[in-house]
Motif scaffolding. Structure first.
Motif, PDB file in Angstrom:
ATOM      1  N   GLY A  44      15.409  -7.599  41.043  1.00 56.29           N
ATOM      2  CA  GLY A  44      14.712  -8.997  41.275  1.00 56.29           C
ATOM      3  C   GLY A  44      13.101  -9.130  42.127  1.00 56.29           C
ATOM      4  N   ALA A  45      12.712  -7.665  42.637  1.00 53.07           N
ATOM      5  CA  ALA A  45      11.033  -8.170  43.286  1.00 53.07           C
ATOM      6  C   ALA A  45      10.343  -7.398  42.186  1.00 53.07           C
ATOM      7  N   GLN A  46      10.447  -6.729  40.820  1.00 55.36           N
ATOM      8  CA  GLN A  46       9.701  -7.443  39.975  1.00 55.36           C
ATOM      9  C   GLN A  46       9.425  -8.326  38.817  1.00 55.36           C
ATOM     10  N   SER A  47      10.944  -9.082  39.056  1.00 58.08           N
ATOM     11  CA  SER A  47      11.832 -10.544  37.728  1.00 58.08           C
ATOM     12  C   SER A  47      11.464 -11.289  38.832  1.00 58.08           C
ATOM     13  N   PHE A  48      10.625 -11.511  40.503  1.00 59.66           N
ATOM     14  CA  PHE A  48       9.488 -12.193  41.139  1.00 59.66           C
ATOM     15  C   PHE A  48       7.843 -12.104  40.986  1.00 59.66           C
ATOM     16  N   ASP A  49       7.836 -10.922  40.399  1.00 61.52           N
ATOM     17  CA  ASP A  49       6.714 -10.932  41.289  1.00 61.52           C
ATOM     18  C   ASP A  49       6.304 -11.275  39.618  1.00 61.52           C
ATOM     19  N   GLU A  55       4.309 -18.259  36.798  1.00 61.69           N
ATOM     20  CA  GLU A  55       4.159 -20.043  37.144  1.00 61.69           C
ATOM     21  C   GLU A  55       2.758 -20.514  38.294  1.00 61.69           C
ATOM     22  N   LYS A  56       2.921 -21.281  38.103  1.00 65.51           N
ATOM     23  CA  LYS A  56       1.546 -22.172  39.063  1.00 65.51           C
ATOM     24  C   LYS A  56       2.149 -22.480  39.688  1.00 65.51           C
ATOM     25  N   ILE A  57       1.526 -22.048  41.126  1.00 66.15           N
ATOM     26  CA  ILE A  57       1.603 -21.665  42.245  1.00 66.15           C
ATOM     27  C   ILE A  57       1.245 -22.792  43.467  1.00 66.15           C
ATOM     28  N   HIS A  58       2.547 -23.717  44.113  1.00 70.04           N
ATOM     29  CA  HIS A  58       1.952 -25.034  44.625  1.00 70.04           C
ATOM     30  C   HIS A  58       1.675 -24.093  46.048  1.00 70.04           C
ATOM     31  N   THR A  59       0.485 -24.853  46.289  1.00 73.62           N
ATOM     32  CA  THR A  59      -0.554 -24.687  47.739  1.00 73.62           C
ATOM     33  C   THR A  59      -0.659 -25.425  48.914  1.00 73.62           C
ATOM     34  N   GLY A  60      -0.141 -27.097  48.943  1.00 68.66           N
ATOM     35  CA  GLY A  60       0.269 -27.765  49.495  1.00 68.66           C
ATOM     36  C   GLY A  60       0.709 -26.532  50.800  1.00 68.66           C
ATOM     37  N   LYS A  61       0.444 -26.998  51.985  1.00 75.22           N
ATOM     38  CA  LYS A  61       0.761 -26.675  52.913  1.00 75.22           C
ATOM     39  C   LYS A  61       1.647 -27.361  53.665  1.00 75.22           C
ATOM     40  N   LYS A  62       1.694 -28.605  53.658  1.00 73.93           N
ATOM     41  CA  LYS A  62       3.369 -29.309  53.887  1.00 73.93           C
ATOM     42  C   LYS A  62       4.590 -29.237  53.316  1.00 73.93           C
ATOM     43  N   THR A  63       4.138 -29.448  51.918  1.00 70.41           N
ATOM     44  CA  THR A  63       5.432 -28.871  51.211  1.00 70.41           C
ATOM     45  C   THR A  63       5.980 -27.931  51.494  1.00 70.41           C
ATOM     46  N   ASN A  64       4.864 -26.236  51.589  1.00 71.27           N
ATOM     47  CA  ASN A  64       5.689 -25.107  51.794  1.00 71.27           C
ATOM     48  C   ASN A  64       5.987 -24.805  53.252  1.00 71.27           C
ATOM     49  N   VAL A  84      17.867  -9.187  55.903  1.00 66.77           N
ATOM     50  CA  VAL A  84      16.535  -9.008  55.523  1.00 66.77           C
ATOM     51  C   VAL A  84      14.984  -9.504  56.618  1.00 66.77           C
ATOM     52  N   SER A  85      14.121  -8.213  56.448  1.00 67.34           N
ATOM     53  CA  SER A  85      13.598  -8.695  57.576  1.00 67.34           C
ATOM     54  C   SER A  85      12.502 -10.192  57.394  1.00 67.34           C
ATOM     55  N   GLN A  86      12.112 -10.669  56.248  1.00 69.98           N
ATOM     56  CA  GLN A  86      11.415 -11.315  55.766  1.00 69.98           C
ATOM     57  C   GLN A  86      12.102 -11.881  53.987  1.00 69.98           C
ATOM     58  N   TRP A  87      12.651 -13.404  54.689  1.00 72.34           N
ATOM     59  CA  TRP A  87      12.927 -13.640  53.311  1.00 72.34           C
ATOM     60  C   TRP A  87      11.167 -14.528  52.410  1.00 72.34           C
ATOM     61  N   GLU A  88      10.687 -13.820  50.950  1.00 73.58           N
ATOM     62  CA  GLU A  88       9.800 -14.066  50.804  1.00 73.58           C
ATOM     63  C   GLU A  88      10.448 -15.619  49.592  1.00 73.58           C
ATOM     64  N   VAL A  89       9.826 -16.765  50.053  1.00 67.42           N
ATOM     65  CA  VAL A  89       9.662 -18.046  49.504  1.00 67.42           C
ATOM     66  C   VAL A  89       8.216 -18.577  49.449  1.00 67.42           C
ATOM     67  N   VAL A  90       8.715 -18.961  47.565  1.00 67.18           N
ATOM     68  CA  VAL A  90       7.240 -19.551  46.836  1.00 67.18           C
ATOM     69  C   VAL A  90       7.349 -21.074  46.238  1.00 67.18           C
ATOM     70  N   VAL A  91       6.615 -21.509  46.644  1.00 64.84           N
ATOM     71  CA  VAL A  91       7.008 -23.179  45.823  1.00 64.84           C
ATOM     72  C   VAL A  91       6.570 -22.746  44.213  1.00 64.84           C
ATOM     73  N   TYR A 100      15.837 -21.112  43.110  1.00 65.90           N
ATOM     74  CA  TYR A 100      16.508 -19.764  42.213  1.00 65.90           C
ATOM     75  C   TYR A 100      16.809 -19.115  43.981  1.00 65.90           C
ATOM     76  N   ALA A 101      17.235 -18.061  44.248  1.00 64.11           N
ATOM     77  CA  ALA A 101      17.094 -16.777  44.957  1.00 64.11           C
ATOM     78  C   ALA A 101      17.581 -15.863  44.234  1.00 64.11           C
ATOM     79  N   LEU A 102      16.033 -14.695  44.120  1.00 66.20           N
ATOM     80  CA  LEU A 102      16.951 -12.872  43.727  1.00 66.20           C
ATOM     81  C   LEU A 102      17.367 -11.712  44.647  1.00 66.20           C
ATOM     82  N   PRO A 103      17.907 -10.707  43.870  1.00 64.19           N
ATOM     83  CA  PRO A 103      18.208  -9.874  45.480  1.00 64.19           C
ATOM     84  C   PRO A 103      16.921  -9.413  45.660  1.00 64.19           C
ATOM     85  N   GLY A 104      16.854  -9.176  46.946  1.00 67.89           N
ATOM     86  CA  GLY A 104      15.666  -8.944  47.976  1.00 67.89           C
ATOM     87  C   GLY A 104      15.269  -9.388  47.982  1.00 67.89           C
ATOM     88  N   GLY A 105      15.894 -10.755  48.895  1.00 61.99           N
ATOM     89  CA  GLY A 105      15.397 -11.598  49.344  1.00 61.99           C
ATOM     90  C   GLY A 105      13.968 -12.446  49.094  1.00 61.99           C
TER      91      GLY A 105
END
Length: 263
Positions: A44-49, A55-64, A84-91, A100-105
């Motif tokens: 999951g971590a490898q796929s997410f990286d 993909e283009k990551i959205h940087t808008g503060k309010k949306t994130n 998990v201690s902290q789920w990593e969320v990317v917009v 989507y959600a991947l194993p490993g949070g």
């Protein structure tokens, strides 16, 4: 050696693997899981990286902040190994109506989804559904079934005489896998994630009735382009809505304070 003996041996090996890897999903459905949680988290971590590179990551503060707020309200309800201690969320900045959600949070949400999931409860429906795939170890389950299917194809092809029977074996097993195992099995996973996600969002204080409005919005956005349910790994929108109504009637009153996530 009789050419059918390898088939019997393959059946014995497969049965041993299935029995040793048998498990139950959160809804009690029987599963075969061949891979460890560590293996799946690493994948999951490898796929997410890789996705973050592509993909283009959205940087808008309010949306994130909005997406993070909804996700946090859901993940704080989780316990055990899934907490998990902290789920990593990317917009991601894309018109795709997807998440989507991947194993490993790991959670990815596309900005196009926010045009269809029009409030925090509808967004929680989608994110809760995707988290449901992780909680039920659906990625592990799908990979495990693929592994077993590939093993069966290889052994059956050899048992039937190699090259002469290879195409026939592949065609026969391919048809069986496509319509007899993988396609209905995908719908079962989707329906199971709907149930898990609905319970999770309700427990987190979101309005479960908004899940119905979300799928009505999805149906409008699809514009009648959804394939027939028989040939789709997803339930039809009408089936999904009927199933959600039935499941909502079974939900307890959680009395959880309502999240305040605003964009």
């Amino acid at each position: 050696m009789n050419r059918f003996q390898p088939i019997a041996l393959a059946g014995l090996i497969a049965s041993t693997i299935v029995l040793s890897a048998c498990s139950s999903s959160p809804t009690g459905r029987q599963q075969v899981l061949l891979f460890s949680e560590q293996d799946m988290s690493q994948l999951g971590a490898q796929s997410f990286d890789a996705l973050k590179e592509q993909e283009k990551i959205h940087t808008g503060k309010k949306t994130n902040q909005y997406v993070q707020c909804v996700t946090d309200a859901l993940t704080t309800r989780l316990g055990g190994q899934q907490a998990v201690s902290q789920w990593e969320v990317v917009v991601f900045d894309s018109e795709q109506v997807n998440a989507y959600a991947l194993p490993g949070g790991k959670i990815g949400v596309y900005t196009g989804l926010l045009n269809v999931a029009t409030n925090q409860d509808q967004l929680a429906t989608v994110i809760g559904h995707e988290i449901g795939h992780v909680l039920a170890q659906h990625s592990n389950e799908r990979l495990s079934r693929t592994q077993l299917a590939n093993m069966g194809m290889q052994i059956t092809s050899a048992a039937m005489g190699g090259a002469e029977y290879h195409d026939a074996a592949m065609a026969g097993l391919g048809l069986g896998v496509q319509y007899g195992v993988l396609m209905p099995y995908g719908r079962a996973q989707e329906s199971e994630s709907d149930i898990i996600g609905l319970r999770l969002m309700a427990e987190a204080g979101f309005d479960p009735y908004e899940s119905i409005n979300l799928w009505k919005n999805m149906a409008k956005a699809a514009g009648g382009n959804q394939p027939p349910e028989l040939l789709s790994t997803h339930p039809s929108h009408s089936t999904r809505i009927d199933d959600l109504r039935a499941e909502i009637a079974k939900l307890p009153n959680y009395n959880t304070p309502r999240p305040q996530c605003n964009i």
